[in-house]
Write an enzyme that holds these catalytic residues in place. Structure first.
Site, short mmCIF file in Angstrom:
data_model
loop_
_atom_site.label_atom_id
_atom_site.label_comp_id
_atom_site.label_asym_id
_atom_site.label_seq_id
_atom_site.Cartn_x
_atom_site.Cartn_y
_atom_site.Cartn_z
CG HIS A 120 -1.91 0.97 1.38
ND1 HIS A 120 -1.65 2.27 1.72
CD2 HIS A 120 -3.26 0.88 1.23
CE1 HIS A 120 -2.79 2.95 1.75
NE2 HIS A 120 -3.78 2.13 1.46
CG ASP A 196 0.60 -2.26 6.15
OD1 ASP A 196 -0.34 -2.28 6.99
OD2 ASP A 196 0.49 -1.77 5.02
CD GLN A 199 -6.79 -4.14 4.64
OE1 GLN A 199 -7.74 -4.76 5.12
NE2 GLN A 199 -6.88 -2.87 4.32
CE LYS A 222 -7.14 0.47 6.32
NZ LYS A 222 -7.92 0.99 5.22
CB CYS A 377 -3.51 3.35 -1.62
SG CYS A 377 -4.62 4.71 -1.33
#
Lengths: 421, 118
Positions: A120, A196, A199, A222, A377
């Site tokens: 991303h 990261d 997600q 999220k 993104c």
């Protein structure tokens, strides 16, 4: 998992547009919020609002306690210690904090940072910007099916590599990267491993001790929480050595004209009045998820993805990006109408098989089906597949098979309107 | 919608122009990219062509722009606002899709602005 019952907890799903319910398939961008989270924020402002870590009076003591309790809850959720939990605005801020702080007293010209082609922009730009300071950035390849090329990682790791920063789960391909294995490879090279987790933390059990990552960043919004609150986990010994990011109030022990003593982590990284309501909302979201069980969340999304794949098999002109194996991917489905081809070989305008994702999303919206279209993104990844964009449907705890069926009807409508197939 | 799609699939002014003023820009939201080629004679637009890739709305808009603006005076185009331009299109658009439609108009304006500067 009783999806119908879960949906009742989300006030937004009572909303009807043109007499029809909302089919929300964009949880990768942001999730909807249950009333338990919304009420918690309201409760704070109605009963406990005062600035934290400052007042001697009871309200301030209480709001401080609530804020710190949220931190403990977040820590427990990913098996960390509370002092390793830094509250930030979102994943983007967490990763920017790292790149800025590392530049201050850790990185030097000639050092190298490794990221991948599937990142991303928030795990891309903060590192690539450092090229300005003569720090090299290299990109780990991915395979055509959307797996990270671990051999390429091993080849590109060298003495100069100080940091490897990778997504746990790709926001476009859904690929679940084997962070446990990668962590070993990276640490064998004495490099720092940044994950990261935007997600992954919302969708699957994450244990920072098991992964043994040095950092992981994720966003509250999220995972059923409010916008504007996120988390950066870091190993305490590293956090202690790091330079602050933002500076000002809250992050100091002593300030004199010639001498400033910073607070210990995590407060050292939390300059200014923090987002207390956000931390409480996030904590309530975590309670909600814990109540369902993260294993169950993962299983549910796996089942839905499998169901969607089987349904989408009917359309041989649709290509799905990312791994086919649902064990190795999350509930994110990016697709294109392109005669089943991943790559676009001709100019789009002369290509009467491709449907632009904007048009797909626009037509689906006319049926209240909310998907994301664009580059998500992740433009380097779009360049890799030589496509301008994809349409992306993503699942969460409030989606069910019926949502997938409605999406399939929507896809049929797209083909009809766009006169393909 | 049928009309938009038929224009999108076979835009008449799709292509390049030699010795023309040109500029390529993209829409950061979605990656749509259009390159516009414009010829001007005696302060009037004599020819417009475009290439690029985008959704139906952005390609449709580029085609409408070329059909509408050929023969128009440069100053007349300069005086048009975004709202004026959107009114020329035979469709109503949500704010996000307006951005798709405005891409080619923005490029046109930028070409004319650059010419003014030089």
């Amino acid at each position: 998992m009783d999806v119908k019952k879960i949906r009742e907890d989300f006030p937004i799903f009572r909303k009807m547009i043109n007499g029809k319910r909302i089919v929300y398939l964009d949880s990768t961008a942001t999730t909807q919020k249950p009333y338990q989270v919304i009420e918690k924020i309201k409760e704070f402002y109605e009963n406990y609002n005062a600035n934290v870590h400052r007042g001697i009076y009871s309200l301030s003591e209480y709001s401080t306690e609530l804020y710190e309790k949220s931190r403990e809850n977040v820590a427990g959720f990913i098996n960390a210690h509370p002092e390793e939990i830094v509250f930030v605005r979102n994943t983007t801020e967490g990763l920017n904090l790292l790149s800025y702080s590392f530049l201050w007293n850790f990185l030097k010209p000639g050092d190298k940072i490794l990221i991948s082609m599937m990142e991303h922009h928030s795990n891309f730009i903060p590192w690539v910007r450092l090229k300005h300071f003569n720090i090299d950035v290299d990109f780990i390849n991915i395979t055509e099916e959307g797996y990270l090329d671990l051999e390429d990682l091993k080849n590109k790791l060298d003495k100069r590599t100080k940091i490897v920063s990778l997504s746990h789960v790709s926001n476009v391909l859904g690929t679940i990267n084997d962070v446990n294995e990668i962590s070993k490879i990276v640490h064998d090279n004495n490099s720092i491993f940044v994950v990261d987790g935007a997600q992954s933390v919302p969708h699957t059990p994450v244990d920072v001790k098991k992964i043994d990552c040095d950092f992981i960043a994720f966003s509250g919004h999220k995972m059923l929480g409010p916008m504007g609150i996120g988390v950066l986990y870091g190993k305490y010994d590293i956090l202690k050595e790091m330079a602050p990011f933002l500076s000002g109030g809250e992050m100091i022990k002593e300030v004199h004209i010639n001498n400033i003593i910073y607070e210990d982590p995590p407060l050292k990284f939390e300059a200014g009045t923090p987002n207390v309501e956000g931390s409480l909302g996030l904590s309530a979201a975590i309670d909600y998820l814990k109540n369902i069980g993260m294993e169950n969340v993962r299983d549910h999304e796996k089942r839905l993805t499998d169901y969607a794949f089987k349904k989408m098999d009917e359309f041989d002109d649709i290509v799905i990006y990312g791994p086919k194996n649902v064990e190795k991917r999350g509930g994110v489905i990016s697709f294109n109408f392109n005669n089943g081809n991943r790559y676009i070989e001709k100019e789009l305008i002369k290509n009467d098989i491709f449907v632009h994702p904007h048009d797909v999303a626009g037509i689906l919206d006319s049926e209240n089906i909310m998907v994301r279209s664009g580059h998500h993104c992740a433009e380097p990844l779009m360049d890799f597949y030589r496509i301008p964009a994809t349409t992306r449907a993503s699942f969460y705890i409030y989606n069910d098979e019926e949502d997938v069926d409605i999406l399939m009807d929507g896809i049929k409508k797209v083909r009809k309107v766009m006169k393909i197939g | 919608m049928d009309y938009i799609i038929s224009v999108y699939r076979k835009p008449k002014n799709y292509g390049k122009l030699e010795n023309a003023h040109s500029k390529s820009e993209s829409n950061p939201f979605c990656g749509d990219r259009i390159e516009l080629f414009v010829k001007i004679e005696n302060e009037k637009i004599s020819e417009i062509k475009f290439t690029g890739e985008g959704c139906t709305i952005s390609i449709f808009s580029a085609e409408m722009l070329s059909e509408n603006f050929i023969g128009k005076n440069v100053n007349e185009i300069k005086s048009l606002s975004d709202e004026d331009y959107l009114k020329l299109l035979p469709i109503s658009l949500t704010p996000t899709r307006q951005k798709c439609a405005l891409l080619s108009f923005r490029i046109m304006k930028n070409i004319l602005r650059d010419l003014e500067k030089n």
